[in-house]
Design an enzyme around this catalytic site. Structure first.
Site, short mmCIF file in Angstrom:
data_model
loop_
_atom_site.label_atom_id
_atom_site.label_comp_id
_atom_site.label_asym_id
_atom_site.label_seq_id
_atom_site.Cartn_x
_atom_site.Cartn_y
_atom_site.Cartn_z
N TYR A 240 0.87 -1.18 0.00
CA TYR A 240 0.00 0.00 0.00
C TYR A 240 0.91 1.22 0.00
O TYR A 240 1.65 1.46 0.95
CB TYR A 240 -0.92 0.00 1.22
CG TYR A 240 -2.07 -0.96 1.10
CD1 TYR A 240 -3.31 -0.54 0.61
CD2 TYR A 240 -1.92 -2.30 1.47
CE1 TYR A 240 -4.37 -1.42 0.50
CE2 TYR A 240 -2.99 -3.19 1.35
CZ TYR A 240 -4.20 -2.75 0.87
OH TYR A 240 -5.25 -3.62 0.75
N HIS A 422 -17.92 -1.15 3.24
CA HIS A 422 -16.62 -1.39 3.87
C HIS A 422 -16.74 -2.27 5.10
O HIS A 422 -17.54 -2.01 6.00
CB HIS A 422 -15.98 -0.06 4.28
CG HIS A 422 -14.62 -0.21 4.90
ND1 HIS A 422 -13.48 -0.47 4.16
CD2 HIS A 422 -14.22 -0.14 6.20
CE1 HIS A 422 -12.45 -0.55 4.98
NE2 HIS A 422 -12.86 -0.36 6.21
#
Length: 621
Positions: A240, A422
């Protein structure tokens, strides 16, 4: 009666015997090599006398990390069918494409092209709970074309959303887990194939998309590229990458009206998903940064850059705002700092690959009628909410109550046009439903095949109008069968969340409408369970909630009582303004919204008359 005529010689009888034996072997081989329900692909050529006219394939995604397999598709809502085109750069003896509940190789719905050594066949198949593949008696994939082209082998076929075959996957709204595999050897029979013994992979897509044309952008539109600064992708499977980009000083207010991905050529199979976050306006200065989001030495202020502006995942197309609304960027009350987060998926551990991928924002100084906003629904990020261990299915619900919407919404309500669901690792499904007058009115967004590894902003098929006094319930489904300890709510990836970021207009001061069970009633639960298990001395007030959950003796009864508590005990509402302050009013010990009428899940009608499987399947010549 004499069996043999005296004129028959032993040689004649021998010849007749071997001739009959040879004929029997031909029949057996022919029946073995030509499956009844499969289509023979003679020479891998098209079934038509000439090439089919090109079908538009607006949606496409690379399946494998090397980009050698690509799936493209289109949707016919009128016929309730999906057209798919599979491209294989280098095909050897066949290919497998399939769908399963969560990407498993077992109990999967498959379409297979395989080579027997003499002929090639195409057919609808399925895998059992051990990965063994069998040809389906009901053939629901219709082959349209099979051709070699300069960029590889192309297979064009179609399938209904619903086939009414219990072995087939129901194609519906939300994430579809697509599995694939390549055959390196011929198969005399499809029954010889076991998916666990070949090279396979998994890709996730949103297969069903809204059937709406892309609007035309105004002539004064400008672009801003928020992209990685020519970074070297680390030679590790998962990275990431975070990058801070600064907007021009004194940038006036504009409206973002569209955004799209910008992918460095050659990296299409590595760039998995990306998000652009706006930093908090209260943070005056955010230091420059380009590096791993997981680096412990990264600037602490990156944690204040969490307001989503744009989100893209592999296979997603450009995102357009409704004609009356745009997302504000620039001007007073906004931040000059944006954080780009790029997820690189590099399982082949390629090294030295440079990347400048990101998201291109299209914005206009001609402000639209309404500012668009983003609101958080679901559960507060707190360990007060937890999921017991060893659960196949456990539900948690977060509420946006009628009192909060009555307080914060304008008289005409708000219009929700998109959302981003989410959860973390144990999340399996998310559903937000609109309740009015105690009755479930409509599903705002739902994904019962949800994966935390595939999160993007999803445009609603139909805009939802939420009025003052309405209730929004966000319900998440979890699976903790692989965990021996309870999973609490929180920010860590090992913790859990239940959130729906809804995109709406007109923008209001309400930024967060979430709940959690009232802590006082949770403490009563801990006391009751401990006493039930013979622990008369409760240390509930001496340790934190997370530790209290961990100290419980978890069994079916403990989990059932917790589930009952969550569904009946009063809740604490977080009806928060953008300043993070609560709206005026009393928000603790609120009753759980009552739902008296539940929406029925829509059913796909089965085809009337003869099923496609009953039609004769002819070889392709």
């Amino acid at each position: 009666m004499r069996i043999c005529d005296k004129n028959f010689r032993l040689q004649d009888i021998t010849i007749m015997y071997f001739t009959a034996l040879a004929a029997l072997m031909v029949i057996l081989v022919a029946s073995y090599q030509a499956p009844t329900n499969a289509i023979e692909v003679s020479g891998l050529k098209s079934s038509s006398s000439g090439p089919l006219p090109p079908l538009p394939m607006p949606f496409r995604v690379p399946l494998d990390p090397g980009g050698d397999l690509q799936l493209a598709w289109n949707i016919s809502y009128a016929d309730q069918e999906v057209y798919m085109e599979l491209r294989v750069a280098d095909i050897k003896h066949g290919v497998v494409l399939g769908m399963s509940d969560r990407g498993e190789l077992t109990n999967a719905d498959l379409v297979v092209l395989w080579d027997s050594g003499a002929n090639s066949y195409f057919g609808d198949a399925w895998s059992d709970n051990e990965g063994h593949v069998s040809l389906d008696s009901q053939q629901d994939y219709e082959l349209m074309e099979a051709t070699h082209k300069t960029d590889g082998f192309h297979l064009l076929f179609k399938r209904p959303f619903s086939t009414c075959d219990p072995r087939d996957y129901l194609i519906e709204e939300g994430t579809v887990h697509v599995i694939y595999g390549l055959l390196d050897e011929p198969l005399a029979s499809l029954d010889q194939l076991n998916l666990s013994r070949i090279h396979t992979g998994l890709q996730r897509v949103l297969m069903l998309r809204p059937d709406t044309p892309s609007p035309t952008l105004p002539p004064d539109v400008q672009t801003l590229d928020v992209v990685a600064p020519n970074v070297v992708i680390p030679n590790q499977e998962t990275t990431y990458w975070c990058f801070i980009q600064t907007l021009p000083e004194n940038m006036p207010k504009n409206h973002i009206i569209m955004y799209e991905s910008v992918i460095t050529p050659g990296n299409e199979a590595i760039v998995h998903h990306m998000e652009v976050f706006e930093c908090s306006p209260e943070i005056r200065d955010v230091p420059e940064y380009s590096g791993s989001c997981d680096d412990k030495m990264k600037p602490g202020k990156l944690a204040f850059c969490r307001h989503v502006l744009a989100a893209w995942a592999m296979g997603a197309e450009a995102f357009y705002y409704p004609p009356d609304a745009g997302m504000p960027v620039g001007g007073s009350g906004s931040s000059r700092f944006l954080r780009l987060e790029v997820h690189y998926n590099n399982p082949l551990l390629k090294s030295g690959r440079r990347d400048s991928s990101g998201i291109r924002l299209h914005y206009t100084p001609s402000l639209r009628r309404y500012d668009a906003g983003i609101m958080e629904l679901g559960l507060v990020y707190t360990p007060i909410m937890a999921i017991p261990p060893k659960q196949h299915t456990f539900y948690l619900s977060g509420y946006c109550t009628s009192k909060c919407t009555q307080t914060a919404f304008p008289p005409g309500g708000i219009h929700v046009f998109a959302s981003q669901l989410h959860t973390h690792l144990t999340g399996r499904g998310v559903r937000t439903v609109l309740v009015r007058g105690g009755k479930e009115l409509e599903v705002v967004q739902e994904d019962q095949h949800f994966s935390t590894h595939y999160q993007t902003i999803r445009v609603l098929k139909k805009m939802a109008n939420i009025l003052p006094g309405d209730v929004l319930i966000t319900k998440c489904t979890y699976n903790t069968e692989d965990r021996s300890k309870p999973t609490v709510g929180g920010f860590s990836i090992s913790d859990e969340m239940c959130v729906n970021y809804i995109h709406y207009y007109p923008r209001t001061k309400l930024e967060l409408c979430k709940s959690h069970v009232e802590p006082e009633y949770l403490q009563k639960y801990f006391t009751f369970i401990n006493r039930f298990n013979g622990k008369d001395q409760c240390v509930c007030s001496e340790v934190g909630v997370t530790e209290q959950y961990s100290q419980l003796q978890w069994d079916a009864f403990t989990g059932q009582v917790l589930d009952s508590l969550y569904n009946t005990a009063p809740i604490s509402m977080h009806c928060n303004q953008s300043s993070a302050r609560l709206f005026p009013g009393e928000w603790d010990k609120q009753p759980v919204p009552v739902v008296t009428s539940i929406l029925e899940k829509p059913r796909y009608p089965c085809e009337g008359g003869a099923h496609p499987a009953s039609r004769p399947l002819t070889p392709i010549v």
